[in-house]
Design a protein around this motif. Structure first.
Motif, PDB file in Angstrom:
ATOM      1  N   ARG A  82      -9.728  27.866   6.906  1.00  0.00           N
ATOM      2  CA  ARG A  82     -10.722  28.732   7.542  1.00  0.00           C
ATOM      3  C   ARG A  82     -10.036  29.245   8.812  1.00  0.00           C
ATOM      4  O   ARG A  82      -9.408  28.483   9.538  1.00  0.00           O
ATOM      5  CB  ARG A  82     -11.983  27.940   7.876  1.00  0.00           C
ATOM      6  N   THR A 136     -16.246  29.432  -5.089  1.00  0.00           N
ATOM      7  CA  THR A 136     -16.956  28.476  -4.229  1.00  0.00           C
ATOM      8  C   THR A 136     -17.855  27.602  -5.096  1.00  0.00           C
ATOM      9  O   THR A 136     -18.418  28.074  -6.086  1.00  0.00           O
ATOM     10  CB  THR A 136     -17.822  29.178  -3.157  1.00  0.00           C
ATOM     11  N   ILE A 137     -17.980  26.342  -4.698  1.00  0.00           N
ATOM     12  CA  ILE A 137     -18.878  25.449  -5.455  1.00  0.00           C
ATOM     13  C   ILE A 137     -20.346  25.795  -5.195  1.00  0.00           C
ATOM     14  O   ILE A 137     -21.225  25.313  -5.899  1.00  0.00           O
ATOM     15  CB  ILE A 137     -18.639  23.955  -5.115  1.00  0.00           C
ATOM     16  N   ASP A 138     -20.609  26.631  -4.183  1.00  0.00           N
ATOM     17  CA  ASP A 138     -22.000  26.879  -3.774  1.00  0.00           C
ATOM     18  C   ASP A 138     -22.751  27.840  -4.694  1.00  0.00           C
ATOM     19  O   ASP A 138     -23.982  27.893  -4.649  1.00  0.00           O
ATOM     20  CB  ASP A 138     -22.037  27.449  -2.343  1.00  0.00           C
ATOM     21  N   MET A 180     -23.981  19.266  -1.516  1.00  0.00           N
ATOM     22  CA  MET A 180     -23.479  20.437  -0.768  1.00  0.00           C
ATOM     23  C   MET A 180     -24.142  21.722  -1.240  1.00  0.00           C
ATOM     24  O   MET A 180     -25.006  21.702  -2.107  1.00  0.00           O
ATOM     25  CB  MET A 180     -21.964  20.542  -0.926  1.00  0.00           C
ATOM     26  N   GLY A 181     -23.679  22.840  -0.712  1.00  0.00           N
ATOM     27  CA  GLY A 181     -24.224  24.137  -1.119  1.00  0.00           C
ATOM     28  C   GLY A 181     -24.339  25.108   0.039  1.00  0.00           C
ATOM     29  O   GLY A 181     -24.858  26.204  -0.123  1.00  0.00           O
ATOM     30  N   HIS A 182     -23.915  24.650   1.227  1.00  0.00           N
ATOM     31  CA  HIS A 182     -24.018  25.456   2.443  1.00  0.00           C
ATOM     32  C   HIS A 182     -25.492  25.833   2.629  1.00  0.00           C
ATOM     33  O   HIS A 182     -26.316  24.931   2.652  1.00  0.00           O
ATOM     34  CB  HIS A 182     -23.077  26.671   2.340  1.00  0.00           C
ATOM     35  N   GLU A 233     -27.902  20.204   1.291  1.00  0.00           N
ATOM     36  CA  GLU A 233     -27.521  20.069   2.704  1.00  0.00           C
ATOM     37  C   GLU A 233     -28.143  21.168   3.563  1.00  0.00           C
ATOM     38  O   GLU A 233     -28.390  20.988   4.751  1.00  0.00           O
ATOM     39  CB  GLU A 233     -25.999  20.064   2.869  1.00  0.00           C
ATOM     40  N   HIS A 260     -17.442  15.864   0.116  1.00  0.00           N
ATOM     41  CA  HIS A 260     -16.309  16.625  -0.428  1.00  0.00           C
ATOM     42  C   HIS A 260     -15.853  16.181  -1.809  1.00  0.00           C
ATOM     43  O   HIS A 260     -15.043  16.870  -2.431  1.00  0.00           O
ATOM     44  CB  HIS A 260     -15.147  16.596   0.566  1.00  0.00           C
ATOM     45  N   ARG A 263     -16.044  18.828  -4.262  1.00  0.00           N
ATOM     46  CA  ARG A 263     -15.099  19.956  -4.246  1.00  0.00           C
ATOM     47  C   ARG A 263     -13.855  19.679  -5.083  1.00  0.00           C
ATOM     48  O   ARG A 263     -13.101  20.607  -5.396  1.00  0.00           O
ATOM     49  CB  ARG A 263     -14.691  20.257  -2.800  1.00  0.00           C
TER      50      ARG A 263
END
Ligand code: F6P
Length: 329
Positions: A82, A136-138, A180-182, A233, A260, A263
């Motif tokens: 990032r 992305t996993i999201d 997760m998922g932002h 999350e 994580h 991921r």
């Protein structure tokens, strides 16, 4: 679907990069980009470590063999990062200069909405065509039903929840599982439905903790041995929710933050296949001079989405998933 390849290479050299959070299948996508470009007689470079690597000139030429023994691996062989500096115009100018130094005429970016936004900003500066792939996993990129890695992550979460149910049941506990998922509830919703969770809490749907706790207490009185609460999350913290649930129900409650682990891992067949299809499409498009598109899936078919539309819109949670959960969960 519009044919974007045209079958003619107008570019001589392209680059591929992965950016943002890694996701299983990024390797398969990058491999497909590299092999398709080489098949078409076009040079391919790999930008290592995302936009950071672009700024630091971590750019290497790739061959067919550079992407051997890769399709089955999670993570990304290119590395990712990032990068705050890329958010500035000066940073992007530096990146563009490095691309031009290597004779790179087009760029395929594999990443989530933040990374694709970086691509859209680079494109606005002119100088290089950009094609994006949603990685992305999201599963939160607008315009596509699917993002590379979301299937593997959902499978990982489901496998973990299966195990957590065993121990919750043995102890008659409540298990809060943070997924997760932002800011998106997709991963929690899908892994909750597929694992048969008792409750799924996502940011897109209002929920009533008091009602949920009362229901749980009643069900334990009737002999229930476990309760799985999957929480995204982006909805609230698993630890906070665990404390509230424990206090309100008086039932022994534990929390597990999958983190994580979601991921990593070898990509599923679905992620390998879809990433390969998307990678091929992206390479054919970029070498034929197409720019400012993202390739994704709509009802099982590869589609192209305008890059700016994709990054300027927020993907809603599929109402069909919400409806299904309201019936089954
Ligand atoms: O976007 C992918 C993702 O895994 C999100 O689900 C999560 O919120 C975030 O990345 C975590 O980022 P980092 O790896 O930088 O902690």
């Amino acid at each position: 679907m519009e044919d974007l390849s045209g079958g003619i290479s107008v570019l001589n050299a392209i680059a591929v990069m992965t950016s943002g959070g890694d996701s299983p299948g990024m390797n398969a996508a990058a491999r497909a980009v590299v092999r398709t470009a080489l098949y078409e007689g076009v040079k391919v470079f790999g930008i290592q470590n995302g936009y950071k690597g672009m700024l630091n000139d971590e750019i290497i030429e790739l061959q067919r063999r550079s992407v051997s023994d890769l399709i089955q691996r999670g993570g990304t062989f290119l590395g990712t990062a990032r990068c705050k500096e890329f958010k500035t115009e000066e940073g992007r100018r530096k990146g563009l200069d490095n691309l031009q130094k290597h004779g790179i005429e087009g760029l395929v970016i594999i990443g989530g909405d933040g990374s694709l936004t970086g691509g859209s900003l680079l494109s606005k500066m002119g100088g290089i065509p950009i094609v994006g792939l949603p990685g992305t996993i999201d599963n939160d990129v607008w315009g596509t039903d699917y993002t590379i890695g979301c299937d593997t992550a959902a499978n990982t979460a489901v496998e973990a929840i299966n195990k957590l149910r065993d121990t919750a049941s043995a102890h008659k506990r409540i298990m809060v599982v943070e997924v997760m998922g932002h800011t998106s509830g997709w991963l929690a919703m899908v892994s909750g439905i597929a694992s048969g969770a008792e409750y799924i809490i996502v940011p897109e749907v209002k929920y009533n903790i008091d009602e949920m706790c009362e229901e749980i207490v009643e069900s334990y009185k009737k002999g229930r041995r476990y309760t799985i609460i999957v929480v995204a999350e982006g909805a609230c913290s698993g630890v906070g929710l665990k404390n509230v649930v424990q206090e309100k129900t008086g039932i022994d409650t534990r929390v597990s933050i999958l983190g994580h682990i979601q991921r990593g891992g070898s990509p599923t067949v679905e992620d390998r296949m879809k990433a390969s299809q998307l990678g091929e499409r992206a390479a054919l498009a970029i070498i034929s001079g197409v720019s400012n598109v993202v390739f994704g899936f709509d009802e099982g078919k590869v589609v192209s989405i305008n890059l700016f539309d994709s990054v300027n819109n927020k993907k809603p949670l599929d109402p069909e998933l919400v409806r299904l959960a309201s019936v089954l969960v």
